[in-house]
Design a protein around this motif. Structure first.
Motif, PDB file in Angstrom:
ATOM      1  N   GLN A 376      12.133  -7.365  -2.300  1.00 28.45           N
ATOM      2  CA  GLN A 376      11.320  -7.039  -1.131  1.00 28.45           C
ATOM      3  C   GLN A 376      11.306  -8.195  -0.127  1.00 28.45           C
ATOM      4  OE1 GLN A 376      10.590  -3.758  -1.147  1.00 28.45           O
ATOM      5  NE2 GLN A 376      11.672  -4.060  -3.069  1.00 28.45           N
ATOM      6  N   LEU A 377      11.337  -9.429  -0.618  1.00 26.51           N
ATOM      7  CA  LEU A 377      11.417 -10.566   0.300  1.00 26.51           C
ATOM      8  C   LEU A 377      12.760 -10.611   1.025  1.00 26.51           C
ATOM      9  CD1 LEU A 377       9.634 -13.302  -1.833  1.00 26.51           C
ATOM     10  CD2 LEU A 377       8.906 -12.508   0.425  1.00 26.51           C
ATOM     11  N   LEU A 378      13.851 -10.352   0.294  1.00 24.59           N
ATOM     12  CA  LEU A 378      15.159 -10.285   0.940  1.00 24.59           C
ATOM     13  C   LEU A 378      15.183  -9.205   2.014  1.00 24.59           C
ATOM     14  CD1 LEU A 378      17.600 -10.613  -2.109  1.00 24.59           C
ATOM     15  CD2 LEU A 378      17.292 -12.268  -0.276  1.00 24.59           C
ATOM     16  N   SER A 379      14.585  -8.065   1.694  1.00 24.95           N
ATOM     17  CA  SER A 379      14.576  -6.932   2.615  1.00 24.95           C
ATOM     18  C   SER A 379      13.761  -7.235   3.874  1.00 24.95           C
ATOM     19  CB  SER A 379      14.008  -5.695   1.911  1.00 24.95           C
ATOM     20  OG  SER A 379      13.889  -4.619   2.805  1.00 24.95           O
ATOM     21  N   ILE A 380      12.550  -7.747   3.705  1.00 29.83           N
ATOM     22  CA  ILE A 380      11.683  -7.949   4.864  1.00 29.83           C
ATOM     23  C   ILE A 380      12.184  -9.092   5.748  1.00 29.83           C
ATOM     24  CG2 ILE A 380      10.043  -9.557   3.772  1.00 29.83           C
ATOM     25  CD1 ILE A 380       7.799  -8.047   5.220  1.00 29.83           C
ATOM     26  N   ILE A 381      12.744 -10.146   5.142  1.00 28.58           N
ATOM     27  CA  ILE A 381      13.276 -11.251   5.943  1.00 28.58           C
ATOM     28  C   ILE A 381      14.538 -10.812   6.685  1.00 28.58           C
ATOM     29  CG2 ILE A 381      14.333 -13.547   5.823  1.00 28.58           C
ATOM     30  CD1 ILE A 381      12.358 -14.196   3.585  1.00 28.58           C
ATOM     31  N   GLY A 382      15.403 -10.037   6.012  1.00 33.04           N
ATOM     32  CA  GLY A 382      16.590  -9.519   6.675  1.00 33.04           C
ATOM     33  C   GLY A 382      16.240  -8.617   7.846  1.00 33.04           C
ATOM     34  N   PHE A 383      15.128  -7.875   7.722  1.00 35.11           N
ATOM     35  CA  PHE A 383      14.692  -6.987   8.811  1.00 35.11           C
ATOM     36  C   PHE A 383      14.053  -7.774   9.950  1.00 35.11           C
ATOM     37  CE2 PHE A 383      11.352  -4.525  10.896  1.00 35.11           C
ATOM     38  CZ  PHE A 383      12.063  -3.411  11.329  1.00 35.11           C
ATOM     39  N   SER A 433      -0.792 -12.099   0.955  1.00 40.90           N
ATOM     40  CA  SER A 433      -0.127 -12.541   2.183  1.00 40.90           C
ATOM     41  C   SER A 433       1.085 -11.671   2.496  1.00 40.90           C
ATOM     42  CB  SER A 433       0.284 -14.013   2.072  1.00 40.90           C
ATOM     43  OG  SER A 433       1.307 -14.188   1.116  1.00 40.90           O
ATOM     44  N   PHE A 434       1.773 -11.186   1.467  1.00 38.58           N
ATOM     45  CA  PHE A 434       2.903 -10.271   1.700  1.00 38.58           C
ATOM     46  C   PHE A 434       2.410  -8.972   2.332  1.00 38.58           C
ATOM     47  CE2 PHE A 434       5.963  -6.992   0.853  1.00 38.58           C
ATOM     48  CZ  PHE A 434       7.186  -7.620   0.963  1.00 38.58           C
ATOM     49  N   PHE A 435       1.289  -8.454   1.826  1.00 35.76           N
ATOM     50  CA  PHE A 435       0.722  -7.227   2.403  1.00 35.76           C
ATOM     51  C   PHE A 435       0.453  -7.409   3.897  1.00 35.76           C
ATOM     52  CE2 PHE A 435      -1.362  -5.718  -1.839  1.00 35.76           C
ATOM     53  CZ  PHE A 435      -0.087  -5.452  -2.329  1.00 35.76           C
ATOM     54  N   MET A 436      -0.080  -8.568   4.271  1.00 34.20           N
ATOM     55  CA  MET A 436      -0.391  -8.823   5.674  1.00 34.20           C
ATOM     56  C   MET A 436       0.884  -8.899   6.514  1.00 34.20           C
ATOM     57  SD  MET A 436      -3.389 -11.683   5.141  1.00 34.20           S
ATOM     58  CE  MET A 436      -3.620 -11.945   6.894  1.00 34.20           C
ATOM     59  N   ALA A 437       1.914  -9.563   5.988  1.00 35.00           N
ATOM     60  CA  ALA A 437       3.179  -9.668   6.726  1.00 35.00           C
ATOM     61  C   ALA A 437       3.834  -8.303   6.888  1.00 35.00           C
ATOM     62  CB  ALA A 437       4.124 -10.630   6.007  1.00 35.00           C
ATOM     63  N   ASP A 438       3.789  -7.492   5.840  1.00 36.45           N
ATOM     64  CA  ASP A 438       4.397  -6.164   5.913  1.00 36.45           C
ATOM     65  C   ASP A 438       3.629  -5.273   6.893  1.00 36.45           C
ATOM     66  OD1 ASP A 438       6.532  -4.466   4.795  1.00 36.45           O
ATOM     67  OD2 ASP A 438       4.872  -3.224   4.095  1.00 36.45           O
ATOM     68  N   TRP A 439       2.327  -5.455   6.971  1.00 38.36           N
ATOM     69  CA  TRP A 439       1.532  -4.689   7.935  1.00 38.36           C
ATOM     70  C   TRP A 439       1.962  -5.021   9.362  1.00 38.36           C
ATOM     71  CZ3 TRP A 439      -2.236  -6.356  11.577  1.00 38.36           C
ATOM     72  CH2 TRP A 439      -2.967  -5.319  12.169  1.00 38.36           C
ATOM     73  N   ILE A 440       2.276  -6.298   9.628  1.00 38.96           N
ATOM     74  CA  ILE A 440       2.777  -6.696  10.949  1.00 38.96           C
ATOM     75  C   ILE A 440       4.108  -6.006  11.233  1.00 38.96           C
ATOM     76  CG2 ILE A 440       3.668  -8.646  12.289  1.00 38.96           C
ATOM     77  CD1 ILE A 440       1.618 -10.420  10.861  1.00 38.96           C
ATOM     78  N   VAL A 441       4.974  -5.921  10.216  1.00 34.08           N
ATOM     79  CA  VAL A 441       6.265  -5.256  10.388  1.00 34.08           C
ATOM     80  C   VAL A 441       6.075  -3.788  10.721  1.00 34.08           C
ATOM     81  CG1 VAL A 441       8.381  -4.547   9.195  1.00 34.08           C
ATOM     82  CG2 VAL A 441       7.490  -6.856   8.882  1.00 34.08           C
ATOM     83  N   VAL A 442       5.162  -3.119   9.993  1.00 31.72           N
ATOM     84  CA  VAL A 442       4.911  -1.690  10.227  1.00 31.72           C
ATOM     85  C   VAL A 442       4.390  -1.480  11.653  1.00 31.72           C
ATOM     86  CG1 VAL A 442       3.458   0.271   9.572  1.00 31.72           C
ATOM     87  CG2 VAL A 442       4.524  -1.156   7.797  1.00 31.72           C
ATOM     88  N   CYS A 443       3.476  -2.339  12.102  1.00 35.26           N
ATOM     89  CA  CYS A 443       2.946  -2.216  13.466  1.00 35.26           C
ATOM     90  C   CYS A 443       4.038  -2.438  14.500  1.00 35.26           C
ATOM     91  CB  CYS A 443       1.814  -3.217  13.680  1.00 35.26           C
ATOM     92  SG  CYS A 443       0.324  -2.859  12.733  1.00 35.26           S
ATOM     93  N   ARG A 444       4.886  -3.400  14.253  1.00 30.22           N
ATOM     94  CA  ARG A 444       5.975  -3.687  15.182  1.00 30.22           C
ATOM     95  C   ARG A 444       6.933  -2.503  15.270  1.00 30.22           C
ATOM     96  NH1 ARG A 444       9.207  -9.149  14.234  1.00 30.22           N
ATOM     97  NH2 ARG A 444       7.100  -9.933  14.671  1.00 30.22           N
ATOM     98  N   ARG A 445       7.241  -1.905  14.118  1.00 29.20           N
ATOM     99  CA  ARG A 445       8.143  -0.748  14.113  1.00 29.20           C
ATOM    100  C   ARG A 445       7.502   0.430  14.832  1.00 29.20           C
ATOM    101  NH1 ARG A 445      10.236   0.909   8.361  1.00 29.20           N
ATOM    102  NH2 ARG A 445      11.571  -0.922   8.700  1.00 29.20           N
ATOM    103  N   ARG A 446       6.195   0.619  14.629  1.00 30.50           N
ATOM    104  CA  ARG A 446       5.492   1.724  15.288  1.00 30.50           C
ATOM    105  C   ARG A 446       5.504   1.538  16.801  1.00 30.50           C
ATOM    106  NH1 ARG A 446       0.543   1.084  13.247  1.00 30.50           N
ATOM    107  NH2 ARG A 446       1.116   2.199  11.334  1.00 30.50           N
ATOM    108  N   ASP A 447       5.265   0.299  17.251  1.00 32.83           N
ATOM    109  CA  ASP A 447       5.301   0.014  18.683  1.00 32.83           C
ATOM    110  C   ASP A 447       6.676   0.260  19.271  1.00 32.83           C
ATOM    111  OD1 ASP A 447       2.651  -0.678  18.535  1.00 32.83           O
ATOM    112  OD2 ASP A 447       3.027  -2.848  18.465  1.00 32.83           O
TER     113      ASP A 447
END
Length: 453
Positions: A376-383, A433-447
């Motif tokens: 999951q870290l590889l995935s989120i950092i790559g994204f 902290s991962f949950f918080m970072a992933d939430w930022i990613v989801v918001c960014r994708r939604r925007d």
């Protein structure tokens, strides 16, 4: 051959090359403290824990310059030359000296930073947003086959051996050196995918200097010095972004538990005299089941990443719960002084009668939980950092390696239950902290989706 197939083939070659290299290196790390305790020589005075602390400490510092190295010589040559240093470290155990042991520890630390930065760059440039999760899972599963094959060899070679003789050590490390070298040369089979043939999202992630811009009419190529400086500056900038700071706690946890499953836990099992004459060979069996957990997790969670509705958070939560169960069982099953026991082992026990099946189950759980976090870290950092993949993965390895170095250092002094408590606390904080970072990613994708409407 279409670019998509060529990119997937490159991922498989990358994974198989790492599998062979780390069949040798991870097996070496798993057994070296036990081998050192059995090595009778007035010329050698070293500690496997100290060596690993040096490796990861230098690794951490070297991650700041690794993107510059990869930018200058390219990811493929970076993999090859770094791999040769790994092979040298393994070969050193054929007849170790204190000076060569610690010298190669420093060199491997530098090589590791370059190796993993190049790996992250190649993984990203051979992936798109839709395939980065799948490719992370494929790479991780192939890499973790190294734990299975290398430790199976140790289990069979050391079965029923109470003491490791010189001939046993030499046979094992000559074999591991050859395996490592084969993996190094496989990297030359990775094919270049031309930028113009790539989807835009993949071509944008190439390192400066990896594109063919310098061949275009009217384009002035950057100097290698400029490329190196730009890569270094970018790594510093990414390290202080909000998302990377949040992810750094999760990454720090992976460094702590990497130390535990790759060096400490195997040593603990080998030190348990209550496991009988096969305690040393159980180090190999433990490594096998860590590998089974890693392979299963990498394969399963790589596929789940394809399902956007599933998300990363449940996988990370599963990893935390899996590790907490493993830590609790290890606390009950293994003697508290096992990490620090002498060559003859410890006669103490934990809170239950030592059980081999429980010890091996914990190995599987450690591997499974580790794959949850790392895929999951590889995935989120790559994204998140597609356009700056090499500096981003350098920061990832910087944080992971510095915590691994700290953990290997305190493993020389702390009893087992204190080491487990540290991992519980950091693991819990890292998951939040991962949950918080992933939430930022989801918001960014939604925007982004709203902007495209």
């Amino acid at each position: 051959m279409s670019p998509e197939i060529k990119m997937l083939l490159n991922i498989f070659i990358l994974g198989i090359g790492f599998m062979l290299m780390f069949t040798a290196f991870q097996t070496c790390g798993n057994i070296e403290q036990t081998v050192i305790k059995s090595f009778n020589s007035t010329e050698f005075h070293g500690s496997g824990y100290t060596s690993m602390a040096i490796i990861y400490g230098v690794f951490s510092a070297s991650n700041l310059i690794a993107p510059s190295v990869v930018a200058v010589i390219g990811p493929q040559l970076s993999l090859f030359f770094s791999g040769l240093v790994y092979s040298g470290y393994i070969a050193m155990f054929i007849h170790p000296f204190t000076w060569s042991f610690y010298t190669f520890s420093v060199l491997v630390g530098i090589a590791a930073a370059v190796l993993w930065t190049a790996q992250g760059n190649l993984l990203t440039i051979n992936s798109t947003d839709s395939t980065i999760g799948r490719n992370s899972g494929i790479f991780w599963a192939l890499l973790q086959f190294s734990l299975f094959s290398g430790n199976l060899y140790i289990y069979l070679a050391w079965y029923d051996k109470v003491h490791i003789l010189d001939k046993d050590r030499k046979t094992v490390f000559i074999s591991l050196t050859v395996i490592s070298l084969v993996g190094n040369f496989l990297f030359f089979l990775i094919q270049r995918v031309e930028p113009e043939a790539l989807p835009l999202e993949a071509s944008e992630s190439l390192l400066p200097g990896d594109t063919s811009e310098s061949d275009s009419v009217g384009v002035v190529p950057q100097s290698r010095g400029t490329l190196a400086l730009d890569a270094f500056k970018k790594a510093i900038q990414l390290a202080v972004t909000k998302e990377m700071l949040l992810l750094s706690i999760s990454i720090a946890y992976t460094g702590l538990e990497l130390t535990f499953y790759s060096g400490v836990y195997g040593t603990c099992i080998g030190a348990m005299t209550r496991f009988g004459n096969n305690a040393k060979s159980l180090i190999g069996l433990s490594g096998i089941f860590i590998g089974v957990g890693e392979i299963l997790g990498g394969s399963l969670f790589g596929m789940l990443n394809q399902c956007s509705h599933f998300g990363r958070n449940p996988v990370v939560l599963l990893g935390l719960l899996t590790h907490f169960l493993a830590f609790f069982l290890i606390f009950l099953n293994i003697a508290p002084d096992a990490p620090l026991a002498p060559e003859e082992g410890t006669e103490l026990q934990g809170f239950i009668t030592p059980n081999v099946e429980v010890a091996v189950l914990c190995s599987f759980l450690l591997g499974l939980g580790d794959s949850c976090f790392n895929t999951q870290l590889l995935s989120i950092i790559g994204f998140l950092y597609r356009d700056d993949s090499a500096p981003a993965f350098a920061v990832f390895k910087f944080v992971q390696s510095i915590t691994a170095a700290v953990a290997f250092f305190y493993s020389n002094y702390l009893l087992l239950h204190w080491q487990l408590l540290i991992m519980v606390l950091v693991g819990f904080a890292g998951t939040l902290s991962f949950f918080m970072a992933d939430w930022i990613v989801v918001c960014r994708r939604r925007d982004s989706d709203y902007d495209s409407i």
